[in-house]
Design an enzyme around this catalytic site. Structure first.
Site, mmCIF file in Angstrom:
data_model
loop_
_atom_site.group_PDB
_atom_site.id
_atom_site.type_symbol
_atom_site.label_atom_id
_atom_site.label_comp_id
_atom_site.label_asym_id
_atom_site.label_seq_id
_atom_site.Cartn_x
_atom_site.Cartn_y
_atom_site.Cartn_z
ATOM 1 N N PRO A 1 44.244 43.139 98.423
ATOM 2 C CG PRO A 1 46.052 41.992 99.728
ATOM 3 C CD PRO A 1 44.507 43.872 99.613
ATOM 4 C CD GLU A 2 40.732 42.157 92.953
ATOM 5 O OE1 GLU A 2 40.498 41.496 92.188
ATOM 6 O OE2 GLU A 2 39.978 42.862 93.321
ATOM 7 C CG HIS B 1 45.740 48.389 113.495
ATOM 8 N ND1 HIS B 1 44.747 48.431 114.173
ATOM 9 C CD2 HIS B 1 44.887 49.878 112.930
ATOM 10 C CE1 HIS B 1 43.909 49.442 114.739
ATOM 11 N NE2 HIS B 1 43.903 50.283 113.642
ATOM 12 N NE ARG C 1 26.333 27.812 90.529
ATOM 13 C CZ ARG C 1 27.534 27.557 90.527
ATOM 14 N NH1 ARG C 1 28.648 26.754 90.768
ATOM 15 N NH2 ARG C 1 26.689 28.337 92.067
ATOM 16 N NE ARG D 1 37.937 47.209 106.878
ATOM 17 C CZ ARG D 1 37.739 47.689 105.497
ATOM 18 N NH1 ARG D 1 36.664 46.883 104.852
ATOM 19 N NH2 ARG D 1 38.372 49.126 104.737
ATOM 20 N NE ARG E 1 32.213 40.216 98.213
ATOM 21 C CZ ARG E 1 31.934 40.507 99.902
ATOM 22 N NH1 ARG E 1 30.753 41.677 99.193
ATOM 23 N NH2 ARG E 1 32.434 39.604 99.599
ATOM 24 C CE LYS F 1 41.092 37.049 95.162
ATOM 25 N NZ LYS F 1 40.298 37.481 96.192
#
Length: 277
Positions: free
Chosen positions: A2-3, A93, A155, A112, A264, A59
DNA sequence: CTAGCTTCCTGATAGC
DNA sequence: TGCTATCAGGAAGCTA
């Protein structure tokens, strides 16, 4: 995973179901999901409280109690927060169950176990969840090309990596960052310092467009949520970039490529998101 | 301050 | 078929 848009969906689906409900009991089956204070105290303090409303920041999801206490939840990778009817089968779970009147339950399921819960007292400042360090919301008017350039323009890191920095803009993860950069036509490995004003403006506009779209396409009824997406976040429709390595670019037909950036996986179109020379 | 690496955790999948 | 290796990834924690 989920974002922001998915957490917004969770909030919108669960808010009407939970507002006004009292919590009869709390059972924590996996103590490590309670980040603060501890599992025993969490259950004890929450029992008997009544939920007033839900809110989202980045989030993070927050259940506000009538007492002013609040439960802050971060679903991380695989967390699922469900409100289940009586006799709903117990899934593997399941780490937390809260009893509501009439046999309804709040259940937290997380394969997880990366997700975390915090319980903050009404008079307690939030210094433990990390929410105090969050950057601005993607749909905030303050998010402009100028803002991004001011915060990131110096940056040397790849722009893709900085989109994941929750202290700059809150709520973007790996799926939406790929989609945002595709929409903006920016190479994910582009160094922030190499972006020009036009690039920052396109990026700001794309963040708003993609996050708004994500919220829009994730609109669900409570039944749909329970039947599917509340338990399956990977079922994202119509993605243009994420996970599309080797497939044809939706815009130009070129084969999409994959790159590891900041650890990523990142999918992009080598033609539409050209690296600067 | 930043950069870079590791840790947490299980399940799906690839390779032999 | 069954084993092992790899990957997925948000964010904190660590060292340098």
């Amino acid at each position: 995973m989920p974002e922001l848009p998915e957490v917004e969906t969770v909030k919108r689906v669960l808010a009407p179901q939970l507002a006004g409900q009292s919590i009869l009991s709390v059972t924590v089956c996996q103590p490590q999901i309670i980040a603060y204070p501890d599992a025993a105290l969490f259950s004890e303090l929450l029992t008997g409280q009544t939920i007033q409303s839900l809110s989202r920041r980045g989030k993070f999801l927050t259940l506000h109690m009538e007492s002013g206490d609040r439960v802050v939840i971060h679903l991380r990778m695989t967390g699922q927060l469900l409100v289940t009817p009586p006799d709903y089968p117990l899934e593997k779970h399941t780490h937390l169950v809260a009893e509501l009147p009439g046999g309804m339950q709040i259940r937290y399921i997380d394969v997880r176990r990366f997700g975390r819960f915090w319980l903050l007292k009404a008079d307690e400042a939030d210094t433990v969840t990390g929410q105090d360090k969050l950057g601005i919301e993607p749909l905030d008017d303050a998010l402009t090309g100028e803002f991004l350039c001011a915060r990131l323009g110096y940056r040397s890191k790849p722009i893709k990596e900085m989109l994941h920095d929750q202290t700059i803009v809150a709520g973007i993860g790996n799926i939406y960052s790929d989609e945002i950069l595709f929409e903006a036509g920016i190479y994910p490995g582009e160094k922030c310092a190499d972006l020009d004003a036009d690039g920052w403006n396109r990026l700001a506009a794309s963040i708003k467009k993609i996050i708004s779209w994500g919220i829009e396409v994730n609109q669900l009824t409570a039944d749909e949520y329970l039947a599917g997406k509340g338990k399956e976040y990977r079922n994202m429709p119509d993605l243009n970039a994420y996970g599309r390595e080797g497939q044809a670019c939706a815009r130009c037909g070129s084969a999409m490529e994959k790159l590891i950036i900041g650890g990523r996986s990142s999918c992009y179109c080598p033609k539409c998101q050209r690296k600067k020379p």
